[in-house]
Design a protein around this motif. Sequence first.
Motif, PDB file in Angstrom:
ATOM      1  N   THR A 268       1.083  -1.322   0.182  1.00 11.33           N
ATOM      2  CA  THR A 268      -0.013  -0.101   0.117  1.00 11.33           C
ATOM      3  C   THR A 268       0.647   1.211   0.065  1.00 11.33           C
ATOM      4  OG1 THR A 268      -1.630  -1.168   1.378  1.00 11.33           O
ATOM      5  CG2 THR A 268      -1.699   1.118   1.287  1.00 11.33           C
TER       6      THR A 268
ATOM      7  N   ARG B  72       1.912   5.372  -0.590  1.00  4.24           N
ATOM      8  CA  ARG B  72       1.198   6.344  -0.088  1.00  4.24           C
ATOM      9  C   ARG B  72       2.011   7.666  -1.134  1.00  4.24           C
ATOM     10  NH1 ARG B  72       5.958   5.253   2.437  1.00  4.24           N
ATOM     11  NH2 ARG B  72       7.564   7.122   3.137  1.00  4.24           N
TER      12      ARG B  72
ATOM     13  N   THR C  93      -7.241   0.435  -3.089  1.00  3.65           N
ATOM     14  CA  THR C  93      -6.124   0.471  -2.005  1.00  3.65           C
ATOM     15  C   THR C  93      -7.026  -0.552  -0.757  1.00  3.65           C
ATOM     16  OG1 THR C  93      -7.227   2.470  -0.930  1.00  3.65           O
ATOM     17  CG2 THR C  93      -5.396   2.719  -2.232  1.00  3.65           C
TER      18      THR C  93
ATOM     19  N   VAL D  32      -6.594   6.581   0.284  1.00  2.00           N
ATOM     20  CA  VAL D  32      -5.116   7.416   0.135  1.00  2.00           C
ATOM     21  C   VAL D  32      -5.575   8.307  -1.041  1.00  2.00           C
ATOM     22  CG1 VAL D  32      -2.914   6.927  -0.449  1.00  2.00           C
ATOM     23  CG2 VAL D  32      -4.051   5.194   0.765  1.00  2.00           C
TER      24      VAL D  32
ATOM     25  N   LEU E 130       3.735   8.669  -6.060  1.00  2.37           N
ATOM     26  CA  LEU E 130       3.475   7.793  -5.228  1.00  2.37           C
ATOM     27  C   LEU E 130       4.864   7.420  -4.671  1.00  2.37           C
ATOM     28  CD1 LEU E 130       0.510   5.494  -6.520  1.00  2.37           C
ATOM     29  CD2 LEU E 130       0.610   6.858  -4.542  1.00  2.37           C
TER      30      LEU E 130
END
Length: 395
Positions: free
Chosen positions: A24, A26, A129, A134, A54
């Motif tokens: 995952t 961010r 996600t 996010v 990202l």
Amino acid sequence: MKTSWDFFAYFICVSISSSYAETTPRFDMRDKDGIIFDPIAPRAGERLVAKCTLVGLTPSDKRHVEWSLERFNDGKNFTLAVDSDVLQFNQPVPRLQAIHGTDSPDWYLIFDPLDRDDIGNLTCRLTDTNLRDVYLTRFLNVISEPVVLESSTKDIEVNEGDSVTLICNTQGYPVPKIEWQKADAAPLSSGYIRQVGSQLHLHRVTSRDTGIYKCLASNLVGFGSEWTLKLSVRFRPFIYCQNEVGQATDFQVDVYMECYVHGYPAPKISWRKERSAGLPNMKYDTDIWNSQKYLIEATIPEMSICTDCILSRLTIINVEQADLGHYYINATSPNFPPEYGRITLYQTPDCQQFITHRDNKGCKRIYTQISSSDKLFPHYSAFHVFISLMFIRFF
């Protein structure tokens, strides 16, 4: 005492947690705004590049990013693009482009050109996600000169004594400064008019408040288009007339009498003549109409003289003894009581008005007599004739 099953369950949980953390990613927040704008302060009509990055992606990690815009001016929310697929603003000419390389951590959204309506919250969001939200949001300030919107107050009618608010809705960045003016340059009465931002409040309006109002919007970029509207105040008719007018009789000359009739909506006007003495039960004659004896005319004076008024003129052709007396003008308007004015026609030994009806041939005879002989008016000098020709209407 822990069993092998306990260690196995702990290993599974740690593995899942580690796997979830690793898969995952961010958004990069090394820049405080998250979404990078180029240029930083975009203007309407220019090209804008917005970038989201990202972090935490693995070489095999494939993610999808969605771009959306919540517009500030109308509150509408648009999904603009997903990865490299543009979904909005393609008509009539495409002005959006979305770019994302297969192995790139960067997502780009390009406005070319940027529109003044694009001002609002721009968001880039991960779409896969596992229910975890996010995203990054940055307010997109589109620098533009002011423009007044169609939702502003248009021409309006109110009753005298009412209070009314005029609204000037504008768009532009920086936020425009609003100024109200009256088109006739008359000052806004401070006791009854108050401006609050884009609103102009008028308390207990009168006929003097009737007119064209202008809304002017300005900011550091420049001046926007003006917005004009007409405020019409409905009010009871009132009349200003000259009190009396004199004319010699039986010389085939005409006489005219004038009244300024005020009122909104425009009143209906009629003229009458008072009957001769001896008929107390019949105060007025029948209404006066255009005929061989009377000519009724109406004109709209210049605004410098009066607004919402009519100049009504009654011409009496070939004044005779029977024409002397009181003449009444009546003004009626819907939802208001009628109003009237009075003018007295009296006899004079000399002609007072030399402006005669165009079909009246007697005027030429009078002029000839005045210029060729002093028997008709022996006391008239050339100066007296000049003064008579320059006779001015009076009230």
